[in-house]
Design a protein around this motif. Structure first.
Motif, short mmCIF file in Angstrom:
data_model
loop_
_atom_site.label_atom_id
_atom_site.label_comp_id
_atom_site.label_asym_id
_atom_site.label_seq_id
_atom_site.Cartn_x
_atom_site.Cartn_y
_atom_site.Cartn_z
N ALA A 70 1.08 -1.19 -0.14
CA ALA A 70 -0.17 -0.08 0.05
C ALA A 70 0.86 1.13 -0.05
N PRO A 71 0.36 2.26 -0.26
CA PRO A 71 1.12 3.71 -0.33
C PRO A 71 1.73 3.70 1.21
N LEU A 72 2.74 4.36 1.36
CA LEU A 72 3.69 4.23 2.58
C LEU A 72 2.97 5.27 3.71
N LEU A 93 12.90 -12.10 -3.70
CA LEU A 93 13.07 -11.36 -5.17
C LEU A 93 14.42 -11.09 -5.64
N ALA A 94 15.02 -10.78 -4.39
CA ALA A 94 16.62 -10.09 -4.96
C ALA A 94 17.51 -11.70 -4.89
N ALA A 95 16.93 -12.94 -4.27
CA ALA A 95 17.58 -14.04 -4.17
C ALA A 95 17.64 -14.93 -5.49
N THR A 96 16.70 -14.80 -6.32
CA THR A 96 16.73 -15.82 -7.58
C THR A 96 17.60 -15.17 -8.53
N LYS A 97 17.46 -13.87 -9.34
CA LYS A 97 18.33 -13.63 -10.04
C LYS A 97 18.45 -12.12 -10.06
N SER A 98 19.21 -11.27 -10.85
CA SER A 98 19.42 -9.80 -10.74
C SER A 98 18.17 -9.13 -11.17
N ILE A 99 17.83 -8.03 -10.10
CA ILE A 99 16.33 -7.36 -10.19
C ILE A 99 16.66 -5.88 -9.73
N VAL A 100 15.77 -4.81 -10.25
CA VAL A 100 15.82 -3.62 -9.69
C VAL A 100 14.63 -3.51 -8.91
N ILE A 101 14.91 -3.05 -7.76
CA ILE A 101 13.77 -3.02 -6.84
C ILE A 101 13.65 -1.58 -6.29
N MET A 102 12.35 -0.90 -6.32
CA MET A 102 12.16 0.54 -6.20
C MET A 102 11.66 0.79 -4.78
N GLY A 103 12.45 1.17 -3.85
CA GLY A 103 11.97 1.58 -2.67
C GLY A 103 11.55 0.57 -1.76
N ARG A 104 10.59 0.74 -0.72
CA ARG A 104 10.19 -0.09 0.18
C ARG A 104 11.21 -0.59 1.12
N GLY A 105 12.13 0.44 1.56
CA GLY A 105 13.42 0.01 2.47
C GLY A 105 14.10 -1.29 2.09
N SER A 106 13.95 -1.41 0.71
CA SER A 106 14.84 -2.50 0.02
C SER A 106 16.45 -2.20 0.31
N GLN A 107 16.78 -0.97 0.45
CA GLN A 107 18.24 -0.47 0.74
C GLN A 107 18.81 -1.05 2.12
N PHE A 108 17.74 -1.29 2.93
CA PHE A 108 18.01 -1.40 4.45
C PHE A 108 18.07 -3.17 4.55
N ALA A 153 5.87 10.51 4.92
CA ALA A 153 5.46 8.74 5.09
C ALA A 153 6.97 8.25 4.74
N ALA A 154 7.55 8.65 3.82
CA ALA A 154 8.88 7.66 3.58
C ALA A 154 9.79 7.91 4.85
N ARG A 155 10.00 9.06 5.22
CA ARG A 155 10.95 9.25 6.15
C ARG A 155 10.57 8.67 7.38
N GLU A 156 9.15 8.56 7.78
CA GLU A 156 8.79 8.05 9.12
C GLU A 156 8.71 6.28 9.00
N PHE A 157 8.44 5.92 7.73
CA PHE A 157 8.50 4.67 7.76
C PHE A 157 9.84 3.90 7.69
N ILE A 158 10.89 4.57 7.18
CA ILE A 158 12.21 4.19 7.20
C ILE A 158 12.65 4.24 8.77
N LYS A 159 12.33 5.34 9.53
CA LYS A 159 12.79 5.63 10.89
C LYS A 159 12.05 4.68 11.86
N ARG A 160 10.87 4.46 11.53
CA ARG A 160 10.23 3.39 12.54
C ARG A 160 10.70 1.92 12.16
N TYR A 161 10.66 1.36 10.92
CA TYR A 161 11.16 0.06 10.64
C TYR A 161 12.82 -0.17 10.86
#
Length: 206
Positions: A70-72, A93-108, A153-161
């Motif tokens: 859902a939206p953040l 998703l990242a374990a199978t083969k190369s992929i570009v993942i947009m957002g959702r805390g994937s960098q962490f 929303a993005a700032r709070e999402f990353i901070k909280r989780y």
């Protein structure tokens, strides 16, 4: 950022996913009218990869479909089960083969996974307002409201989780200011950096 992500995936000839794509697949698989053949898609396809990732996530009831992507600003920030399911889907998703993942805390979520490359896309507020106005056909005030809501929303999402700051450059391999780059230029810069990283990586020992 989503347009740049899609262009990067095209250049590298790999899959691209964001919350909208995964939510659409999840909703499709949820419908009783979806055939068994559609649900049992080959894992080599993007649909198959997403289907398998969702199937392996911890059970969350209907929220796996309606809340996971859902939206953040609609995400329950006190739900630990949500984070478990999110991590499971992203890692699968990242374990199978190369992929570009947009957002959702994937960098962490993927920060310790070898071979990952994390980029933060930024731009001056004035440029962002213009882009949102043109893309969504909004007035300037409406565009600014949309940007503020998304940023908060993005700032709070990353901070909280993840107990981190989404704008801290230390969390990324590259921070790219797109104030003077179009989608093609920005994508080319990131692809070049990814290619150089792969080329410079030490060979694995047998």
């Amino acid at each position: 950022a989503d347009e740049i992500g899609e262009r990067i995936a095209q250049k590298l000839k790999i899959d691209y996913v964001d919350r909208k794509i995964i939510a659409e697949v999840a909703e499709r698989l949820r419908q009783p009218s979806t055939s068994v053949a559609e649900k049992e898609t080959p894992p080599s396809t993007l649909l198959g990869r997403i289907s398998e990732a969702i199937a392996k996530a911890p059970y969350m009831g209907d929220s796996i479909y309606t809340g996971l992507y859902a939206p953040l600003w609609e995400i329950p920030l006190d739900d630990k089960n949500y984070l478990s399911a999110l991590e499971s889907v992203v890692k699968e998703l990242a374990a199978t083969k190369s992929i570009v993942i947009m957002g959702r805390g994937s960098q962490f979520i993927l920060k310790d996974v070898p071979g990952t490359f994390h980029a933060l896309i930024v731009a001056p507020l004035k440029v962002r307002v213009t882009r949102v106005r043109e893309r969504n056909k909004l007035a300037e005030k409406e565009a600014l409201t949309e940007i503020t809501r998304s940023d908060d929303a993005a700032r709070e999402f990353i901070k909280r989780y993840f107990q981190a700051s989404i704008t801290d450059p230390v969390n990324y391999d590259m921070v790219l200011n797109t104030g003077h780059f179009d989608v093609e230029g920005a994508a080319s810069i990131i692809v070049d950096a990814v290619t150089r990283m792969d080329a410079g990586a030490p060979e694995e020992k047998a």
